[in-house]
Scaffold this motif. Sequence first.
Motif, short mmCIF file in Angstrom:
data_model
loop_
_atom_site.label_atom_id
_atom_site.label_comp_id
_atom_site.label_asym_id
_atom_site.label_seq_id
_atom_site.Cartn_x
_atom_site.Cartn_y
_atom_site.Cartn_z
N UNK A 1 -4.02 -2.03 9.62
CA UNK A 1 -4.34 -1.46 8.32
C UNK A 1 -4.54 -2.47 7.21
N UNK A 2 -5.08 -1.92 6.13
CA UNK A 2 -5.23 -2.65 4.87
C UNK A 2 -4.42 -1.92 3.81
N UNK A 3 -3.62 -2.68 3.09
CA UNK A 3 -2.80 -2.17 2.01
C UNK A 3 -3.00 -3.10 0.83
N UNK A 4 -3.05 -2.56 -0.37
CA UNK A 4 -3.25 -3.41 -1.53
C UNK A 4 -2.21 -3.10 -2.60
N UNK A 5 -2.02 -4.06 -3.48
CA UNK A 5 -1.09 -3.90 -4.58
C UNK A 5 -1.75 -4.36 -5.87
N UNK A 6 -2.20 -3.43 -6.70
CA UNK A 6 -2.76 -3.80 -7.99
C UNK A 6 -1.69 -4.43 -8.88
N UNK A 7 -2.07 -5.20 -9.86
CA UNK A 7 -1.07 -5.85 -10.72
C UNK A 7 -0.21 -4.81 -11.43
N UNK A 8 1.10 -5.00 -11.32
CA UNK A 8 2.04 -4.12 -11.99
C UNK A 8 2.23 -2.77 -11.35
N UNK A 9 1.65 -2.57 -10.16
CA UNK A 9 1.75 -1.26 -9.50
C UNK A 9 2.32 -1.42 -8.08
N UNK A 10 2.55 -0.30 -7.45
CA UNK A 10 3.09 -0.32 -6.10
C UNK A 10 2.03 -0.50 -5.04
N UNK A 11 2.48 -0.51 -3.80
CA UNK A 11 1.57 -0.65 -2.68
C UNK A 11 0.72 0.60 -2.50
N UNK A 12 -0.55 0.38 -2.16
CA UNK A 12 -1.49 1.47 -1.96
C UNK A 12 -2.17 1.30 -0.61
N UNK A 13 -2.04 2.28 0.25
CA UNK A 13 -2.69 2.22 1.54
C UNK A 13 -4.19 2.45 1.38
N UNK A 14 -4.99 1.56 1.96
CA UNK A 14 -6.45 1.63 1.82
C UNK A 14 -7.08 2.30 3.03
N UNK A 15 -6.68 1.87 4.22
CA UNK A 15 -7.25 2.43 5.43
C UNK A 15 -6.77 1.67 6.64
N UNK A 16 -7.20 2.13 7.82
CA UNK A 16 -6.75 1.50 9.05
C UNK A 16 -7.75 1.75 10.18
#
Length: 121
Positions: free
Chosen positions: A37-52
């Motif tokens: 999978x791909x997970x991202x974390x925008x500045x100042x925010x929590x982890x966000x699942x993108x896809x897999x």
Amino acid sequence: QVQLQESGPGLVKPSMPLSLTCTVSGGSITTNYYYWGWIRQPPGKGLEWVGAISYSGSTYYSPSLNIHTSISRDTSKNQFTLQLSSVTPEDTAVYYCARSNGNYRRDYDYWGQGTQVTVSS
């Protein structure tokens, strides 16, 4: 031990495409029943699942990002790739690739170190 390494551009202009590649070592991306999978974390925010993408090549995407997201793989190189067709500043984040042991949305146990992507003109 499985190791993952992200690679890609650090700076992308708005409306341009983004491509990130994850190179996996210590294990095959086709091994039953793992998800990659791909997970991202925008500045100042929590982890966000993108896809897999699954061991069999099936793909899964976050409903909020589905429109402009694509994940593919190259089994000969043991790599999988995230593509965003047209980025906006809201896509600025640290992007992680990771392996899940059985569920494409959670249970990610091995992670790459992350790569910063900044969307700016």
